[in-house]
Design an enzyme around this catalytic site. Sequence first.
Site, PDB file in Angstrom:
ATOM      1  N   TYR A 281     -57.846  -8.291  69.060  1.00 10.89           N
ATOM      2  CA  TYR A 281     -58.264  -8.173  67.657  1.00 10.89           C
ATOM      3  C   TYR A 281     -59.749  -8.470  67.526  1.00 10.89           C
ATOM      4  O   TYR A 281     -60.278  -9.331  68.236  1.00 10.89           O
ATOM      5  CB  TYR A 281     -57.507  -9.177  66.775  1.00 10.89           C
ATOM      6  CG  TYR A 281     -56.078  -8.793  66.497  1.00 10.89           C
ATOM      7  CD1 TYR A 281     -55.758  -7.948  65.436  1.00 10.89           C
ATOM      8  CD2 TYR A 281     -55.044  -9.282  67.289  1.00 10.89           C
ATOM      9  CE1 TYR A 281     -54.440  -7.617  65.167  1.00 10.89           C
ATOM     10  CE2 TYR A 281     -53.722  -8.950  67.029  1.00 10.89           C
ATOM     11  CZ  TYR A 281     -53.430  -8.110  65.966  1.00 10.89           C
ATOM     12  OH  TYR A 281     -52.127  -7.788  65.710  1.00 10.89           O
TER      13      TYR A 281
ATOM     14  N   TYR B 193     -50.170  -7.658  73.413  1.00 10.70           N
ATOM     15  CA  TYR B 193     -51.014  -8.818  73.725  1.00 10.70           C
ATOM     16  C   TYR B 193     -50.166 -10.071  73.903  1.00 10.70           C
ATOM     17  O   TYR B 193     -49.088 -10.192  73.323  1.00 10.70           O
ATOM     18  CB  TYR B 193     -52.091  -9.016  72.655  1.00 10.70           C
ATOM     19  CG  TYR B 193     -51.610  -9.237  71.225  1.00 10.70           C
ATOM     20  CD1 TYR B 193     -51.202 -10.494  70.786  1.00 10.70           C
ATOM     21  CD2 TYR B 193     -51.601  -8.181  70.316  1.00 10.70           C
ATOM     22  CE1 TYR B 193     -50.792 -10.692  69.475  1.00 10.70           C
ATOM     23  CE2 TYR B 193     -51.183  -8.377  68.991  1.00 10.70           C
ATOM     24  CZ  TYR B 193     -50.788  -9.631  68.587  1.00 10.70           C
ATOM     25  OH  TYR B 193     -50.373  -9.825  67.291  1.00 10.70           O
TER      26      TYR B 193
ATOM     27  N   ARG C 217     -46.496  -9.841  72.498  1.00 12.20           N
ATOM     28  CA  ARG C 217     -46.125  -9.057  71.328  1.00 12.20           C
ATOM     29  C   ARG C 217     -46.041  -7.582  71.715  1.00 12.20           C
ATOM     30  O   ARG C 217     -46.928  -7.058  72.387  1.00 12.20           O
ATOM     31  CB  ARG C 217     -47.181  -9.183  70.208  1.00 12.20           C
ATOM     32  CG  ARG C 217     -47.354 -10.529  69.536  1.00 12.20           C
ATOM     33  CD  ARG C 217     -46.181 -11.065  68.740  1.00 12.20           C
ATOM     34  NE  ARG C 217     -45.235 -10.143  68.154  1.00 12.20           N
ATOM     35  CZ  ARG C 217     -45.365  -9.517  66.981  1.00 12.20           C
ATOM     36  NH1 ARG C 217     -46.442  -9.681  66.253  1.00 12.20           N
ATOM     37  NH2 ARG C 217     -44.430  -8.719  66.526  1.00 12.20           N
TER      38      ARG C 217
ATOM     39  N   HIS D   7     -48.152  -3.079  67.967  1.00 12.01           N
ATOM     40  CA  HIS D   7     -47.760  -2.961  66.561  1.00 12.01           C
ATOM     41  C   HIS D   7     -48.975  -2.745  65.680  1.00 12.01           C
ATOM     42  O   HIS D   7     -50.095  -3.093  66.048  1.00 12.01           O
ATOM     43  CB  HIS D   7     -46.996  -4.216  66.093  1.00 12.01           C
ATOM     44  CG  HIS D   7     -47.800  -5.476  66.213  1.00 12.01           C
ATOM     45  ND1 HIS D   7     -47.902  -6.176  67.393  1.00 12.01           N
ATOM     46  CD2 HIS D   7     -48.574  -6.157  65.322  1.00 12.01           C
ATOM     47  CE1 HIS D   7     -48.690  -7.222  67.219  1.00 12.01           C
ATOM     48  NE2 HIS D   7     -49.128  -7.233  65.966  1.00 12.01           N
TER      49      HIS D   7
ATOM     50  N   HIS E 288     -50.057  -3.767  61.765  1.00  8.57           N
ATOM     51  CA  HIS E 288     -49.684  -4.539  60.583  1.00  8.57           C
ATOM     52  C   HIS E 288     -49.839  -3.660  59.350  1.00  8.57           C
ATOM     53  O   HIS E 288     -50.852  -2.974  59.196  1.00  8.57           O
ATOM     54  CB  HIS E 288     -50.583  -5.773  60.430  1.00  8.57           C
ATOM     55  CG  HIS E 288     -50.397  -6.789  61.511  1.00  8.57           C
ATOM     56  ND1 HIS E 288     -49.518  -7.832  61.398  1.00  8.57           N
ATOM     57  CD2 HIS E 288     -50.976  -6.927  62.730  1.00  8.57           C
ATOM     58  CE1 HIS E 288     -49.569  -8.579  62.493  1.00  8.57           C
ATOM     59  NE2 HIS E 288     -50.444  -8.050  63.321  1.00  8.57           N
TER      60      HIS E 288
HETATM   61 FE    FE Z   1     -50.555  -8.729  65.418  1.00  5.61          FE
END
Ligand code: FE
Lengths: 231, 233
Positions: free
Chosen positions: B105, B144, B154, B157, B159
């Site tokens: 991110y 990640y 995870r 995805h 969000h």
């Molecule tokens: Fe996330």
Amino acid sequence: MTLDLEHREALPRHDNQNPDLFGQTPSQTVGPYFHYGLPWKGGADLLGQSEIGPRLDLVPPEHFVLNNAHGSGMPQGEAIEIKGVVLDADGAPVPDAMIEIWQANAAGRYNGDADMREDVPLDPHFIGFGRAAASAEGIYHFRTVRPGRVPGPGNTLQAPHVAVSVFGRGLLKRLATRLYFADGEGLDMDPILSLVPETRRHTLLAQKRDDGAWWFPIHLSGAHETVFFDL
Amino acid sequence: MNGLLQFAREDRGFPPSLFPDYRATVARSPREALVHMPQTLTEVTGPGPVWDKLMGPAIHDLTTQHKGAPLGQRIIVFGRVLDENARPVPNTIVEVWQANAAGRYIHRKDDWDAPIDPNFTGAGHVISDAEGNYRFISIRPGAYPWGNHKNAWRPAHIHFSLLGPAFATRLVTQMYFPDDPLIDIDPIANAVPLPYRDRMVSQLDMATTTPNWALAYRFDIVLRGKNQTPFEE
Ligand SMILES: [Fe+3]
């Protein structure tokens, strides 16, 4: 090459369009990294006068692409500040929380299609929706106007209130609560407050502090757990 | 009966607030029962078509926000915003944010040792059209690791955040990809029991996939609908 080859479709392994599966999309957490995606500049200032709302310290400036809100003029009514801290079960602040509010204008009218009362005026400078990221200390901060009273079920009148949504890492779904003002008119007759056990009503009352701000702490859990609603 | 048509309550597919396999829920979920309340004017209203005044003009192409093209596989993410009566939800804001192709991110607290892509922010928002359609161009995010438990990853995805027509219809969710085995072992996705979990999984759509350009994933999002049964007082 056959036409058939060009029109082949992959077999769906999962399918959210399957009629047997069709229904509400489930909720998931915002996670810890929403700060460059959700809270925009000015999102927490419903008066349109400042850029409060996002956490610019968490996003490299060249990657903050959310737009500024542009205030169109000062809304009618009493300008107020709402502040609070978001706390977990152990009383520790929740720095990766996000708060949203939705409220009527000073005259008690919602700026949305479903409020069709023409006898209560809209305010061209007030929408009534805001979003704030919590600070590193778990503090959130809004600037808005004190809302007017709106009707409740039957012939009741609700006390002035602000609808509040809480999001954050560790919150699989939005928690909904309400902020009432400790000196608000009609608190003892409010149709929603009266559904709350008396011993817990104080968790919904914002208190005016010496600095003039309305203080509304949100306890996600623990001895002082805030009342959250199923609505 | 207060004369207002109520929105349906959350359905059985919703996760609980407390799901201990997702450790952060333990200290951050209420223990008292939620107080059941009728929806009043407050809950059945929401901001009208004023999104641009709040959040500014749409950002639908996440691959052209910087000087160069981001690394990774270009994708089209599209679908419809519907209510549970299968009616379109027009004029509502759909906000997205995601990691880059390496699963990182653009956020100062994300310290995973995967490369940052200076050409990718990963945030956008669009307004659904009259039929509820929305569409983004992006790149496929990577999986990640996270600290929930040993060897926790995870699934890839995106969000999603939607407001819908009212305070009552507010929804934040995540879109998953149909070819990802991590979904089945992820505590956050698993807070939603099967078969409802599959409602969060997008579908490869060859009809929208653009030859020599981008794969397309369809993700229809279903919000609470108007209930025909009024609240019983
Ligand atoms: Fe996330």
